[in-house]
Design a protein around this motif. Structure first.
Motif, short mmCIF file in Angstrom:
data_model
loop_
_atom_site.label_atom_id
_atom_site.label_comp_id
_atom_site.label_asym_id
_atom_site.label_seq_id
_atom_site.Cartn_x
_atom_site.Cartn_y
_atom_site.Cartn_z
N LYS A 4 0.84 -1.18 0.00
CA LYS A 4 0.00 0.00 0.00
C LYS A 4 0.89 1.25 0.00
N VAL A 5 0.54 2.20 -0.83
CA VAL A 5 1.24 3.48 -0.86
C VAL A 5 0.38 4.51 -0.15
N ASP A 6 0.98 5.21 0.80
CA ASP A 6 0.27 6.30 1.48
C ASP A 6 0.36 7.54 0.59
N ILE A 11 5.93 11.43 -2.51
CA ILE A 11 6.34 12.69 -3.13
C ILE A 11 6.44 12.57 -4.65
N GLY A 12 6.02 11.41 -5.16
CA GLY A 12 5.95 11.23 -6.61
C GLY A 12 7.29 11.12 -7.31
N CYS A 13 8.30 10.61 -6.59
CA CYS A 13 9.63 10.52 -7.20
C CYS A 13 9.72 9.46 -8.29
N GLY A 14 8.82 8.49 -8.24
CA GLY A 14 8.78 7.47 -9.30
C GLY A 14 9.73 6.30 -9.11
N LEU A 15 10.50 6.33 -8.02
CA LEU A 15 11.52 5.29 -7.82
C LEU A 15 10.92 3.89 -7.71
N CYS A 16 9.87 3.76 -6.94
CA CYS A 16 9.28 2.43 -6.75
C CYS A 16 8.79 1.85 -8.07
N ALA A 17 8.20 2.69 -8.90
CA ALA A 17 7.70 2.23 -10.19
C ALA A 17 8.83 1.88 -11.14
N HIS A 25 2.89 1.57 -10.02
CA HIS A 25 2.85 2.46 -11.18
C HIS A 25 2.45 3.85 -10.70
N MET A 26 2.70 4.82 -11.57
CA MET A 26 2.40 6.21 -11.22
C MET A 26 1.03 6.58 -11.76
N GLU A 27 0.29 7.29 -10.93
CA GLU A 27 -1.02 7.81 -11.33
C GLU A 27 -1.11 9.24 -10.83
N VAL A 30 1.38 10.36 -8.14
CA VAL A 30 1.45 9.56 -6.92
C VAL A 30 1.55 8.09 -7.33
N ALA A 31 2.35 7.33 -6.57
CA ALA A 31 2.48 5.91 -6.88
C ALA A 31 1.26 5.15 -6.36
N VAL A 32 0.92 4.10 -7.09
CA VAL A 32 -0.17 3.22 -6.69
C VAL A 32 0.35 1.78 -6.74
N GLN A 52 13.34 1.17 -1.30
CA GLN A 52 13.91 2.29 -2.05
C GLN A 52 13.19 3.61 -1.78
N CYS A 53 11.97 3.55 -1.29
CA CYS A 53 11.17 4.77 -1.12
C CYS A 53 11.85 5.72 -0.13
N PRO A 54 12.15 6.94 -0.56
CA PRO A 54 12.88 7.87 0.31
C PRO A 54 12.06 8.42 1.47
N ASP A 56 9.45 6.52 3.00
CA ASP A 56 8.76 5.41 3.68
C ASP A 56 7.25 5.46 3.51
N ALA A 57 6.82 5.69 2.28
CA ALA A 57 5.38 5.80 2.01
C ALA A 57 4.73 4.44 1.76
N ILE A 58 5.56 3.40 1.64
CA ILE A 58 5.02 2.09 1.25
C ILE A 58 5.01 1.14 2.44
N THR A 59 3.87 0.53 2.68
CA THR A 59 3.81 -0.50 3.71
C THR A 59 3.41 -1.81 3.05
#
Ligand code: SF4
Length: 61
Positions: A4-6, A11-17, A25-27, A30-32, A52-54, A56-59
């Protein structure tokens, strides 16, 4: 396990995607994360993206 992405933290950096496009993916800046239970072959990429998320938005839980 689900990823889950909070959207408040992302911050929409796109790294996770970039690192794990099979899960994230980016929407609209914001990542989803892929909805529902992660498949077995998505688990490692999901964790990799979270690490990788700078901000910590992903759980994963
Ligand atoms: S790595 Fe984190 S901050 Fe960057 S797009 Fe993904 S969730 Fe958002």
């Amino acid at each position: 396990m689900k990823a889950k992405v909070d959207p408040e933290k992302c911050i929409g950096c796109g790294l996770c995607a970039q690192v794990s496009p099979e899960v994230y993916h980016m929407e609209a800046e914001v990542a989803v994360a892929a909805p529902g239970e992660l498949m077995e072959d998505q688990l490692e990429p999901a964790k990799e993206g979270a690490e990788q998320c700078p901000v910590d938005a992903i759980t994963i839980s």
